[in-house]
Design a protein around this motif. Structure first.
Motif, PDB file in Angstrom:
ATOM      1  N   PHE A 150       0.795  -1.219   0.000  1.00 43.20           N
ATOM      2  CA  PHE A 150       0.000   0.000   0.000  1.00 43.20           C
ATOM      3  C   PHE A 150       0.836   1.282   0.000  1.00 43.20           C
ATOM      4  O   PHE A 150       0.285   2.365  -0.150  1.00 43.20           O
ATOM      5  N   VAL A 151       2.161   1.193   0.176  1.00 41.59           N
ATOM      6  CA  VAL A 151       2.983   2.402   0.049  1.00 41.59           C
ATOM      7  C   VAL A 151       3.381   2.664  -1.396  1.00 41.59           C
ATOM      8  O   VAL A 151       3.881   3.740  -1.723  1.00 41.59           O
ATOM      9  N   VAL A 152       3.163   1.687  -2.272  1.00 45.01           N
ATOM     10  CA  VAL A 152       3.630   1.808  -3.658  1.00 45.01           C
ATOM     11  C   VAL A 152       2.918   2.919  -4.437  1.00 45.01           C
ATOM     12  O   VAL A 152       3.583   3.698  -5.131  1.00 45.01           O
ATOM     13  N   PRO A 153       1.582   3.050  -4.381  1.00 49.52           N
ATOM     14  CA  PRO A 153       0.950   4.115  -5.178  1.00 49.52           C
ATOM     15  C   PRO A 153       1.467   5.512  -4.831  1.00 49.52           C
ATOM     16  O   PRO A 153       1.762   6.309  -5.737  1.00 49.52           O
ATOM     17  N   LEU A 154       1.592   5.835  -3.549  1.00 50.84           N
ATOM     18  CA  LEU A 154       2.104   7.143  -3.170  1.00 50.84           C
ATOM     19  C   LEU A 154       3.564   7.293  -3.577  1.00 50.84           C
ATOM     20  O   LEU A 154       3.976   8.365  -4.056  1.00 50.84           O
ATOM     21  N   ALA A 155       4.354   6.242  -3.417  1.00 52.90           N
ATOM     22  CA  ALA A 155       5.760   6.306  -3.816  1.00 52.90           C
ATOM     23  C   ALA A 155       5.894   6.558  -5.314  1.00 52.90           C
ATOM     24  O   ALA A 155       6.741   7.354  -5.752  1.00 52.90           O
ATOM     25  N   ARG A 156       5.067   5.921  -6.108  1.00 53.23           N
ATOM     26  CA  ARG A 156       5.136   6.129  -7.560  1.00 53.23           C
ATOM     27  C   ARG A 156       4.705   7.544  -7.933  1.00 53.23           C
ATOM     28  O   ARG A 156       5.291   8.164  -8.824  1.00 53.23           O
ATOM     29  N   ALA A 157       3.696   8.046  -7.236  1.00 51.99           N
ATOM     30  CA  ALA A 157       3.260   9.417  -7.511  1.00 51.99           C
ATOM     31  C   ALA A 157       4.349  10.414  -7.125  1.00 51.99           C
ATOM     32  O   ALA A 157       4.644  11.360  -7.876  1.00 51.99           O
ATOM     33  N   LEU A 158       4.965  10.215  -5.971  1.00 55.46           N
ATOM     34  CA  LEU A 158       6.007  11.133  -5.520  1.00 55.46           C
ATOM     35  C   LEU A 158       7.259  11.053  -6.387  1.00 55.46           C
ATOM     36  O   LEU A 158       8.008  12.036  -6.495  1.00 55.46           O
ATOM     37  N   SER A 159       7.497   9.900  -6.988  1.00 60.63           N
ATOM     38  CA  SER A 159       8.683   9.782  -7.848  1.00 60.63           C
ATOM     39  C   SER A 159       8.598  10.681  -9.072  1.00 60.63           C
ATOM     40  O   SER A 159       9.617  10.995  -9.693  1.00 60.63           O
ATOM     41  N   ARG A 160       7.376  11.134  -9.408  1.00 59.55           N
ATOM     42  CA  ARG A 160       7.195  12.040 -10.545  1.00 59.55           C
ATOM     43  C   ARG A 160       7.025  13.485 -10.091  1.00 59.55           C
ATOM     44  O   ARG A 160       6.863  14.375 -10.933  1.00 59.55           O
ATOM     45  N   ALA A 161       7.036  13.710  -8.774  1.00 60.17           N
ATOM     46  CA  ALA A 161       6.823  15.052  -8.241  1.00 60.17           C
ATOM     47  C   ALA A 161       8.151  15.774  -8.044  1.00 60.17           C
ATOM     48  O   ALA A 161       9.235  15.190  -8.163  1.00 60.17           O
ATOM     49  N   SER A 162       8.063  17.039  -7.720  1.00 60.10           N
ATOM     50  CA  SER A 162       9.259  17.854  -7.517  1.00 60.10           C
ATOM     51  C   SER A 162       9.920  17.513  -6.189  1.00 60.10           C
ATOM     52  O   SER A 162       9.310  16.891  -5.304  1.00 60.10           O
TER      53      SER A 162
END
Length: 395
Positions: A353-365
Motif C-alpha cells: 500500500f505504500v507503492v501508489p504514493l511512492a510512484r506518484a512522488l517519484s514524478r513530483a518535484s
C-alpha cells in the motif's frame, strides 16, 4: 515496471573495476553501495522514532528500554531466556507458546555472541532485522519500479506508517518483513530454492507467512508452465515454504498435548480466531457512526486509507506475487478477530500500500517530496509513540 527494470539495468551497466580517476567510493563493492541509501533511511528513521518516543515518555514513567520491550517484547525476552512452557495454560494473558520461535532463537544467539542481556539482545535483533528488511525491500522495489520509487517507498515504510515504530521494538515484524521480502526478491531473480528457504523461515516467524506461500505459488505457476523440460526447483520452493508454519503448529500440539493447541491458545489468551472479517466490519460500522474515542476513529480511517491505497495497486503493471503478498497480509490481519488497536501493527509488513504514493512522488518535484515525506514521517513517528506512551492497551 518495465521502466523500473530498465533503470536498474542501466544503473548497473557500468564496470565495477576502479579506473584511473576512481574515488574511494568507486572501490566500494557495488552491492554495498546499493545498500547505503536504505541503511541511511534506517538510521534516520530509528533516530526520529527514538527522539519522539523519548520526548513523549512522561516524567517518572517507564524507560525507553521498557517501551521498546513492551507487550510482545517481554514475551520474546522470556522465550529467549527461558524457552517455552509445557502444556496448556489457564493464564488469561495467554501462553508464550502462541509466539513463533525464530525471532527469540536469533535473540538468544545475539545474547550468546555479544553478552548482552536478553532484553537488549531482543532489541538489537529487531533492529538488525529492520535494517536488513529496508535494504531488501529497496532491492526488490528497485527491480520492479526503479530506484527513485523504491527509495521513497522505503522512507514511507520506515517512518510514515502509523505503527512503523514496531520495527525497532522487540517484536518479530521486522524479521518477518526481511524474510518475506527476501523470498519475493529471490523469486523475482528465479533463485527458487533460496526463495523457498526464506519462505520456510518466514513461516517460523509469524503466521502471516501464508501470504508468502501464496505469493510464491503465484510466481511459480507461470514459470513452471513455460519451462521445458519440467523445472523442479520452483515446485520445491513452494513445498519448502509450506513447511514452516505447520511445523511449529505441530510442535506446539506435541508440547501442549493436543493437535489444535495453538488455536486454542490464541482464542483463550487474545480472543483471536478467523471470523472472515466480521469483527472488523462491525468495528468500522460502530466506530464510523457512533464512535467517540479518537484512537478507534483514527484506526478506522487509517485502515480504510490503506485499503484504498491497496486497491490502487490492482493494475496490470503490478507484479502479481507482490500483489498477492500484500493483499494476503491485509486479509490475514483484517479477517481475524484481533483487537482493533492491533490491526495497524499487523499490516505494516504488507509493503504494497505504500507503492501508489511512492510512484506518484517519484514524478513530483523535490519540494513536494520533502513536504510529503517529512509530514508523513512526523505523523507516523508521533502516532506510534502515542500508542506506546499514552494508549493504555497493547499494540
Amino acid at each position: 515496471m518495465a521502466d523500473g527494470r530498465r533503470e536498474s539495468e542501466l544503473a548497473g551497466a557500468g564496470s565495477d573495476a576502479a579506473g584511473p580517476s576512481s574515488t574511494p567510493w568507486d572501490r566500494v563493492p557495488r552491492t554495498a553501495r546499493r545498500a547505503c541509501p536504505a541503511l541511511l533511511v534506517y538510521g534516520v528513521a530509528t533516530l526520529l522514532h527514538l527522539v519522539i518516543l523519548t520526548a513523549m515518555i512522561p516524567p517518572g514513567g517507564p524507560s525507553l528500554r521498557d517501551r521498546l520491550l513492551a507487550w510482545d517484547g517481554l514475551r520474546y525476552t522470556q522465550i529467549a531466556s527461558n524457552g517455552y512452557p509445557h502444556g496448556l495454560t489457564d493464564d488469561p494473558a495467554g501462553s508464550n507458546l502462541a509466539f513463533f520461535p525464530l525471532f527469540p532463537l536469533l535473540a538468544r544467539a545475539v545474547h550468546a555472541v555479544t553478552g548482552l542481556d536478553y532484553g537488549m539482545a531482543v532489541i538489537v535483533t529487531a533492529n538488525l532485522a529492520f535494517a536488513a528488511a529496508l535494504v531488501i525491500c529497496d532491492l526488490l522495489l528497485t527491480r520492479l519500479y526503479g530506484r527513485r520509487t523504491a527509495l521513497i517507498a522505503v522512507v514511507l515504510l520506515a517512518t510514515a506508517q502509523p505503527m512503523a515504530v514496531v520495527f525497532g521494538m522487540g517484536y518479530s515484524e521486522a524479521l518477518f518483513l526481511a524474510l518475506a521480502a527476501g523470498s519475493l526478491l529471490a523469486a523475482h531473480r528465479n533463485a527458487w530454492l533460496t526463495a523457498g528457504t526464506l519462505g520456510l523461515l518466514a513461516g517460523l516467524t509469524r503466521p502471516a507467512a501464508v501470504a508468502v506461500v501464496a505469493a510464491l505459488a503465484v510466481a511459480v505457476v507461470p514459470y513452471v508452465v513455460r519451462s521445458r523440460p519440467f523445472a523442479w526447483r520452483p515446485v520445491a520452493a513452494v513445498a519448502l515454504a509450506c513447511c514452516g508454519m505447520p511445523l511449529y503448529l505441530w510442535w506446539v500440539g506435541r508440547r501442549a498435548g493436543r493437535p489444535d493447541a495453538w488455536f486454542v491458545l490464541q482464542r483463550s489468551g487474545w480472543n483471536t480466531y478467523w471470523d472472515y472479517g466480521r469483527s472488523f466490519i462491525g468495528f468500522l460500522g460502530l466506530t464510523l457512526t457512533r464512535g467517540d474515542g479518537w484512537v478507534a476513529v483514527s484506526a478506522a480511517v487509517l485502515l480504510l486509507g490503506l485499503l484504498t491505497a491497496t486497491a490502487l495497486t490492482w493494475r496490470r503493471d503490478t507484479w502479481p506475487p507482490l500483489l498477492v503478498y500484500g493483499v494476503g497480509i491485509l486479509v490475514t490481519a483484517l479477517g481475524q478477530s484481533s483487537y482493533y488497536h492491533c490491526k495497524l501493527r499487523l499490516v505494516i509488513t504488507a509493503v504494497l500500500f505504500v507503492v501508489p504514493l511512492a510512484r506518484a512522488l517519484s514524478r513530483a518535484s523535490l519540494g513536494t517530496n520533502a513536504l510529503v515525506l517529512s509530514t508523513g514521517a512526523l505523523f507516523g513517528c508521533w502516532y506510534g509513540a502515542y500508542m506506546l506512551t499514552a494508549w493504555h492497551y497493547g499494540i
